[in-house]
Structure formats: structure tokens, C-alpha cells
Design a protein around this motif. Structure first.
Motif, PDB file in Angstrom:
ATOM      1  N   LEU A 154       0.836  -1.194   0.000  1.00 57.63           N
ATOM      2  CA  LEU A 154       0.000   0.000   0.000  1.00 57.63           C
ATOM      3  C   LEU A 154       0.869   1.241   0.000  1.00 57.63           C
ATOM      4  O   LEU A 154       1.834   1.332   0.772  1.00 57.63           O
ATOM      5  N   ALA A 155       0.525   2.177  -0.865  1.00 59.92           N
ATOM      6  CA  ALA A 155       1.205   3.471  -0.900  1.00 59.92           C
ATOM      7  C   ALA A 155       0.189   4.556  -0.578  1.00 59.92           C
ATOM      8  O   ALA A 155      -0.856   4.651  -1.218  1.00 59.92           O
ATOM      9  N   LYS A 156       0.499   5.356   0.422  1.00 61.21           N
ATOM     10  CA  LYS A 156      -0.381   6.439   0.851  1.00 61.21           C
ATOM     11  C   LYS A 156       0.233   7.788   0.489  1.00 61.21           C
ATOM     12  O   LYS A 156       1.423   8.011   0.698  1.00 61.21           O
ATOM     13  N   GLN A 215       3.727  10.833   2.814  1.00 55.04           N
ATOM     14  CA  GLN A 215       3.827   9.589   2.057  1.00 55.04           C
ATOM     15  C   GLN A 215       4.196   8.440   2.993  1.00 55.04           C
ATOM     16  O   GLN A 215       5.026   8.575   3.889  1.00 55.04           O
ATOM     17  N   LYS A 216       3.573   7.287   2.734  1.00 53.64           N
ATOM     18  CA  LYS A 216       3.820   6.121   3.589  1.00 53.64           C
ATOM     19  C   LYS A 216       3.710   4.851   2.767  1.00 53.64           C
ATOM     20  O   LYS A 216       2.829   4.729   1.918  1.00 53.64           O
ATOM     21  N   TYR A 217       4.613   3.905   3.030  1.00 55.23           N
ATOM     22  CA  TYR A 217       4.581   2.604   2.372  1.00 55.23           C
ATOM     23  C   TYR A 217       4.287   1.524   3.405  1.00 55.23           C
ATOM     24  O   TYR A 217       4.852   1.529   4.507  1.00 55.23           O
ATOM     25  N   LEU A 218       3.434   0.564   3.043  1.00 52.56           N
ATOM     26  CA  LEU A 218       3.127  -0.583   3.901  1.00 52.56           C
ATOM     27  C   LEU A 218       3.171  -1.843   3.055  1.00 52.56           C
ATOM     28  O   LEU A 218       2.644  -1.865   1.945  1.00 52.56           O
ATOM     29  N   ARG A 226      -7.391   7.480   6.287  1.00 52.08           N
ATOM     30  CA  ARG A 226      -7.404   8.774   5.595  1.00 52.08           C
ATOM     31  C   ARG A 226      -6.273   8.854   4.573  1.00 52.08           C
ATOM     32  O   ARG A 226      -5.204   8.284   4.759  1.00 52.08           O
ATOM     33  N   GLY A 227      -6.524   9.600   3.506  1.00 45.31           N
ATOM     34  CA  GLY A 227      -5.503   9.798   2.489  1.00 45.31           C
ATOM     35  C   GLY A 227      -5.865   9.151   1.163  1.00 45.31           C
ATOM     36  O   GLY A 227      -6.913   8.518   1.018  1.00 45.31           O
ATOM     37  N   GLU A 228      -4.984   9.326   0.191  1.00 37.84           N
ATOM     38  CA  GLU A 228      -5.155   8.728  -1.129  1.00 37.84           C
ATOM     39  C   GLU A 228      -4.273   7.485  -1.209  1.00 37.84           C
ATOM     40  O   GLU A 228      -3.085   7.537  -0.905  1.00 37.84           O
ATOM     41  N   TRP A 229      -4.871   6.371  -1.670  1.00 39.94           N
ATOM     42  CA  TRP A 229      -4.207   5.086  -1.591  1.00 39.94           C
ATOM     43  C   TRP A 229      -4.068   4.412  -2.957  1.00 39.94           C
ATOM     44  O   TRP A 229      -4.952   4.478  -3.796  1.00 39.94           O
TER      45      TRP A 229
END
Length: 271
Positions: free
Chosen positions: A188-190, A197-200, A216-219
Motif C-alpha cells: 500500500l502506498a499512501k 507519504q507512507k509505504y506498507l 485517511r488519504g489517497e491510496w
């Protein structure tokens, strides 16, 4: 001439010099949202001291009016410098633009497409899955049999698969993935290229635990490649045409698709 110009998906610094040049020299700007494009232009004027042509015309062109707009077009509209810009990213990728290109091809109108930022390829590369064949499915349908069928296609096509999902339905998608393929690795990229920005990466269960209700956010969601559906001389349509109980149809369909039998049966009941 028509130019399709990609715009940054978050970080303004990702805009290309060619994009700035075409935006500044355009006579007509076709915009998915004129307010968003005008805001971008104002930022370019302030941050990069860009000089824009005076009296540029801004025209709204989005998914709701695209068909009507193109029906009224004539090729001489493109005698001027015309630019199409979607709100963020690449025109034509989960955004309007393809119908405009199709018109230009039909009418022999000169056009160009600039390469640039888009969330699909950025997330695909960031996912680090070694299967380099990729399938992009955009947004799944919100509900019903079509959503279930879309999810099965995403899971059983043999390719690394990229999906978009809204924050309102992300939990639902993760729960569906956890039920269907609990061991499948996903990424997942947020808020790509933005401040938060966040990576999971992990299983759907891993991601649900990490997010703990904060969606929350665009994914962008990337699903690692699974086993492709088996080739078969008989199709799901053929099976559904047979006078058989739904449970039997579901079992047969699962044999040729690899779909989960429980979800397949549920999907058939909704047809």
C-alpha cells in the motif's frame, strides 16, 4: 495541436520543463477542474517565475461532459495551441483524456502525449514485487457481483496488479483480501510524493493491524502476482447457461478460475 500534459500527483517539483513550457504557451487549457489547473499555474508563476501567455482560455472537460464536448468539436478547434491537463497525474489513466485522443486519431488532428508522473507506476516500482508484468484495474466497483468478479480478476490473473481505492472503502477491500487470500502479499502506498507519504507491505491482516482504523488519504494498492486462471475451453458464461443449481455452477466455475467457492456462490446468488 493538442498536447496532453501530466501534472504532479503531490510534489510540485515533479513537473517537467516541457510541461511548464506547454502550459505557459497554451491558447486553450482543457482542464478536469479549472480551479485546480489555475492553482497549479499560480504556483508555477510564483515559484519558478514562469511567464504565461496572456488571455488564456480555460475550459472544463471532465468525465461528466467529455462525450458531449467531443460531439461538438471540429478539427479547426486545434488550430490553436490546446493543452489538456487532468487534476493530478497522467491524462487518460483513471482520468479523462482517452476519448480526446481517439477523436484526434479519427480526425487526423496532430497531438502529443508528454510522459510524466502517475501513481500507478510509482506504486508498482515501490512495491518491489519481482513479477514485472503488471495489470492496472483502477477502482473496483463499489458493491455487488461486479465488485466480487473484479476482485477475483485482480487476484487470479497471473500479474502484479495495481488498484486505486478511496479511504472510505479501503478497509472493506483489505477485509475482502484477507478473506480470499490471507497469505497473499500486498503493498500500500499512501499520499504518494506528498509530505505524509507512507509505504506498507505484508498480508492484508498485517496492514489492517498497522493502520488500526486510520484510512485517511489517497491510496494505491499493489497485489503480488498469484496463479493465473487456468485456460479452459469452457467459460463461466457457458456454465451459467446450463440448467444447474447455483452451488454446482459455483463449483464448476471455481475449477476453471481458482476463485474461492464460497465467494463465487455468493456472487452467483446476486446475479
Amino acid at each position: 495541436m493538442l498536447s496532453l500534459v501530466p501534472t504532479p500527483i503531490g510534489n510540485i517539483g515533479d513537473i517537467s520543463l516541457r510541461s511548464i513550457e506547454l502550459l505557459s504557451d497554451a491558447d486553450i487549457l482543457l482542464c478536469e477542474d479549472t480551479r485546480v489547473t489555475k492553482k497549479l499555474i499560480n504556483i508555477l508563476k510564483v515559484r519558478y517565475n514562469t511567464i504565461f501567455k496572456e488571455d488564456q482560455e480555460f475550459i472544463s472537460l471532465h468525465s461528466h461532459n467529455e462525450k458531449y464536448f467531443i460531439e461538438k468539436l471540429s478539427p479547426d478547434f486545434f488550430d490553436l495551441n490546446v493543452v489538456y491537463a487532468s487534476d493530478a497525474g497522467m491524462p487518460g489513466v483513471s482520468d479523462p483524456g482517452q476519448a480526446l485522443v481517439a477523436y484526434c486519431l479519427r480526425e487526423n488532428v496532430e497531438f502529443d502525449v508528454l510522459p510524466g508522473a502517475n501513481a500507478v507506476l510509482t506504486a508498482f516500482v515501490a512495491a518491489g514485487f519481482e513479477e514485472t508484468k503488471m495489470l492496472f484495474l483502477g477502482f473496483l466497483d463499489h458493491k455487488g457481483a461486479s465488485r466480487a468478479a473484479g476482485l477475483q480478476k485482480a487476484l487470479h490473473n497471473g500479474f502484479t496488479t495495481v488498484l486505486y481505492e478511496s479511504p472510505h472503502r479501503l478497509e472493506k477491500l483489505l477485509l475482502e483480501l484477507n478473506e480470499e487470500e490471507p497469505d497473499r502479499k500486498i503493498f500500500l502506498a499512501k499520499e504518494l510524493t506528498k509530505k505524509y507519504q507512507k509505504y506498507l507491505k505484508g498480508t492484508a491482516s498485517d496492514v489492517l493491524t498497522i493502520l488500526d482504523g486510520n484510512y485517511r488519504g489517497e491510496w494505491v494498492l499493489v497485489i503480488s502476482a498469484g496463479q493465473a486462471q487456468a485456460d479452459s475451453a469452457i467459460s463461466e458464461k457457458d456454465i451459467l447457461a446450463l440448467d444447474l443449481p447455483k452451488k454446482v455452477q459455483a463449483k464448476l466455475i471455481c475449477k476453471i478460475t481458482g476463485e474461492n467457492s464460497k465467494s463465487c456462490y455468493k456472487r452467483l446468488l446476486e446475479l
